[in-house]
Scaffold this active site. Structure first.
Site, short mmCIF file in Angstrom:
data_model
loop_
_atom_site.label_atom_id
_atom_site.label_comp_id
_atom_site.label_asym_id
_atom_site.label_seq_id
_atom_site.Cartn_x
_atom_site.Cartn_y
_atom_site.Cartn_z
CG ASP A 1 -2.02 0.97 1.17
OD1 ASP A 1 -2.23 1.52 0.08
OD2 ASP A 1 -2.68 1.18 2.20
CD GLU B 1 -5.59 -0.83 -1.44
OE1 GLU B 1 -5.26 -1.54 -0.48
OE2 GLU B 1 -6.63 -0.17 -1.46
#
Lengths: 370, 385
Positions: free
Chosen positions: B9, B104
């Site tokens: 992420d 992500e």
């Protein structure tokens, strides 16, 4: 209405209309067969789906003339379960039909014959006669190419035209392949414009011809929007397809490419085997021509691959081209000779398949990208 | 074989890109988002998060909480470009990359220890490669399944690596609040709380039947997730689903002629993008938004075969526009091609459509692409552009 007839005769008559009586229609009457009995001792059975209609005349011992519409499927199921012999029919009040055979009694609900749609009549049309075997073969050799795509209405039938008043031509295409057949007849064919006969019309005619070997000639006639075909005691009417049939002469390649002579049976059997491993059952098979050999190759990344080679008369440059094997096998089944001629230009141009000797039948097939 | 799943992420993705590209913003509270009355926060930098500014918060509220925050309008095309770069780097580590959003992704690294060494070390290397290429930082969660990987990637943000590859997972999960459970939104949370279930441990102590009774098949899933069990595979993205061009107009427009002008231009853009990517769209969708009431209308059509040229797409778009009321003021118009297929499908070639109009148009537009590439944009313009 009241009549007596043979159960076998009526079963056969009912079988003929099964493909036409329309069970899925929103109009219930279309799932019915119209039975009309006349004073002349004649029984008439009609069915229609509003596109194709079929009428057959049969003999019966008519005691009281009249008409009634009966559910085609139910009546057929009853009749075919009865033993050979006489069957008595009687229409009673409120359109009930009493069917009696020996000690069996059936009471079936019907509909009034007046509600049945009229079939077009063709008394005014020029008709022409051709041998039924010839027409049956011509239908067989084109109907397999008719498109089943609802969006391509103009391809959903067989195109018929007469050339020089002697030659009958039938053409069909689904956009991937095209079948062309023509035959000369000694009698004059009084008909000029091309018409498109829906697949179902010819399908039903084929059915009539198949279950009646005694029929030798078929009568054909066309008006602007309907066609008319008669074989023996059966008359078929069909709506014609409106729309422009593609210019088929443009599609058939004029420049002859490499002509390759191949054994029909060897090619057919090899294709059947090799296509078992075509990708995702697509029937995609690679044809690799090289120095008197044709190697057929099919590959499925998940299954494996298949190869088979056949001796052919090929001396040109090596050529690899993909075809749908099913398209080729279908054509081979319609050729009576043992040798066929395959004409190829390159891997992006259509190929032509025809019998080596016989003229008047060819199929144009577009390649596959494999 | 033990599965090793990474959840990567990016840290404050949009804000970090803005700070990277503009040195003046570094070390300051940056808020990327709309500044208008209706604007919301897309991303806030860590400096701004200290003040309680978070994603999806109305910009006005963000301004109240962080009066000295610097508002920056989003540059989506730049973020999209960077996103492509980082996804590519992920691809160096595993062929199984499943992008979850623009910033992500899940990576399946099972069986890569021999290649890259222990997962902890691999994660470090991944962070370094991403930083080297983009000057951006990311956080990595390592676990044996997707749920746990995503759960732990946010535990040590920014620049964190959190490893959940240990044995007593259920024990560790027990104290976590249920809003951390995948598939629990505000509604489900309320229902769970009403059943006196507040933590993962609470669900663990209840039983599968009770969960199924109250939440159906979803309940069963929640029960297993509460124990940290998740069997889902990492599935590489199926690629792009649609290509569209839409525009909020600076001034309202009205009438067929006006709308058609914009739609024509957008069809050109969509077609060009399709050709660039070697795709065809089987579906065409037109979208308009009326100024009054902010009402959005879309209408679409799916075709038999895919389109790639602007004229054919425009023909369909015009048919679609005819279905809409164009006599009210509009603030947005757009065209989208969907049901995308690969350009050259394996398959049967056509006998009849060889020289169809569409094919000629495609050839023409492909040629015009080439001319533009050589002589610059705008030397060739389709009619109406």
């Amino acid at each position: 209405m009241k009549f007596t007839t043979q159960s076998s005769e009526l079963t056969k008559a009912l079988f003929r209309v099964q493909g036409i009586a329309d069970k899925k229609s929103t109009m219930p009457i279309l799932a019915h067969v119209l039975i009309e009995a006349s004073n002349a001792g004649e029984l008439r059975l009609s069915a229609t789906d509003l596109e194709v209609g079929l009428t057959g005349n049969y003999s019966a011992e008519v005691k009281k003339p009249g008409s009634i519409a009966v559910h085609a499927r139910h009546l057929y199921d009853i009749l075919k379960s009865l033993p050979d012999g006489d069957v008595d029919f009687e229409v009673t009040d409120n359109h009930w039909i009493k069917i009696t055979s020996g000690k069996s009694n059936f009471k079936l609900v019907g509909m009034t014959g007046d509600d049945f749609p009229n079939l077009p009549s063709h008394t005014e049309t020029d008709i022409f006669k051709i041998p039924s075997d010839d027409l049956a073969q011509m239908i067989e050799r084109t109907i397999f190419c008719v498109s089943s795509d609802d969006n391509r209405h103009n391809l959903s039938g067989v195109y018929c035209e007469v050339r020089d008043q002697k030659t009958l031509r039938l053409v069909a295409t689904d956009g991937h392949r095209l079948a062309f057949t023509e035959k000369n007849f000694t009698n004059e064919l009084p008909f000029e414009d091309g018409v498109i006969v829906p697949k179902k019309g010819f399908q039903e005619l084929r059915r009539v011809l198949q279950d009646n070997d005694a029929v030798e000639t078929v009568e054909l006639g066309f008006t602007n929007n309907s066609g008319f075909l008669r074989a023996d005691n059966v008359t078929l009417t069909t709506r014609l397809i409106e729309g422009q049939f593609p210019d088929y002469q443009q599609v058939i390649p004029k420049d002859s490419g490499e002509e390759i002579r191949i054994s029909k049976s060897k090619l057919g059997q090899a294709l059947k085997r090799v296509s078992l491993l075509s990708q995702g059952k697509s029937y995609g098979v690679r044809f690799q021509f090289n120095d008197n050999t044709l190697e057929l190759v099919a590959e499925d990344p998940e299954l494996g691959n298949a190869h088979e080679s056949i001796e052919v008369a090929y001396q040109g440059e090596p050529l690899t081209i993909g075809f749908n094997a099913r398209y080729i096998m279908e054509v081979l089944g319609l050729i009576s000779e043992e040798s066929i001629c395959l004409e190829l230009t390159d891997d992006l141009s259509p190929g032509i398949i025809q019998p080596l000797e016989e003229k008047g039948f060819l199929t144009v097939i577009m390649p596959m990208r494999i | 074989m033990q599965r090793i799943i990474f959840h990567v992420d990016m840290d404050a993705f949009f804000a970090a890109i803005e700070q990277r590209d503009n040195p003046k913003l570094r070390g300051k509270p940056v808020i990327v988002g709309g500044t208008g009355k209706r604007g919301v926060v897309a991303t806030a930098s860590y400096e701004a998060r200290v003040f309680g500014v978070g994603s999806a918060m109305p910009s006005i509220q963000a301004k109240e909480r962080c009066p000295h925050g610097i508002f920056v309008p989003p540059r989506m095309s730049v973020y999209g470009q960077v996103s492509k770069e980082i996804m590519q780097i992920f691809g160096h580590f595993s062929p199984l990359v499943e992008p979850l959003s623009i910033d992500e992704a899940f990576l399946d690294l099972s069986g890569t220890e021999k290649l890259f060494g222990p997962p902890q070390k691999t994660a470090k290397r991944l962070q370094e490669e991403v930083f080297k290429a983009t000057k951006l930082t990311c956080s990595v969660g390592i676990a044996e399944n997707k749920f746990l990987a995503k759960l732990c990637s946010e535990m040590n943000k920014p620049k964190g690596i959190t490893n959940f590859l240990f044995s007593n997972i259920p024990e560790k999960l027990k104290p976590l609040p249920l809003n951390k459970l995948w598939g629990v939104g505000p509604k489900t949370l309320k229902k769970l709380n009403a059943l006196n279930l507040k933590t993962f441990g609470d669900i663990q102590r209840s039983d599968e039947e009770t969960m199924v009774e109250h939440f159906g098949a979803h309940g069963q899933k929640l029960f297993h997730l509460a124990y940290g069990r998740d069997e889902r595979e990492v599935t590489p993205g199926e690629g792009q689903k649609s290509i569209g061009s839409e525009m909020t107009l600076s001034e309202d427009i009205q009438g067929t002629k006006e709308v058609t002008k914009y739609i024509r231009r957008q069809c050109n853009e969509v077609a060009k993008e399709l050709r660039k990517k070697g795709l065809r769209g089987r579906g065409v969708r037109v979208k308009i938004r009326y100024t009054q009431g902010f009402i959005t209308k879309t209408t679409q059509k799916t075709l038999e075969s895919g389109l790639q040229d602007s004229t054919s797409i425009f023909d369909i778009a015009k048919q679609l526009l005819a279905r809409l009321d164009l006599n009210k003021p509009m603030r947005l118009v757009g065209v989208t091609a969907f049901e995308l297929t690969q350009e050259q499908e394996q398959g049967q070639m056509s006998l009849l459509d060889k020289n169809s109009k569409q094919e000629r148009r495609e050839k023409l537009e492909a040629l015009s692409d080439k001319i533009e590439a050589k002589f610059g944009k705008g030397v060739m313009l389709p009619p109406g552009a």
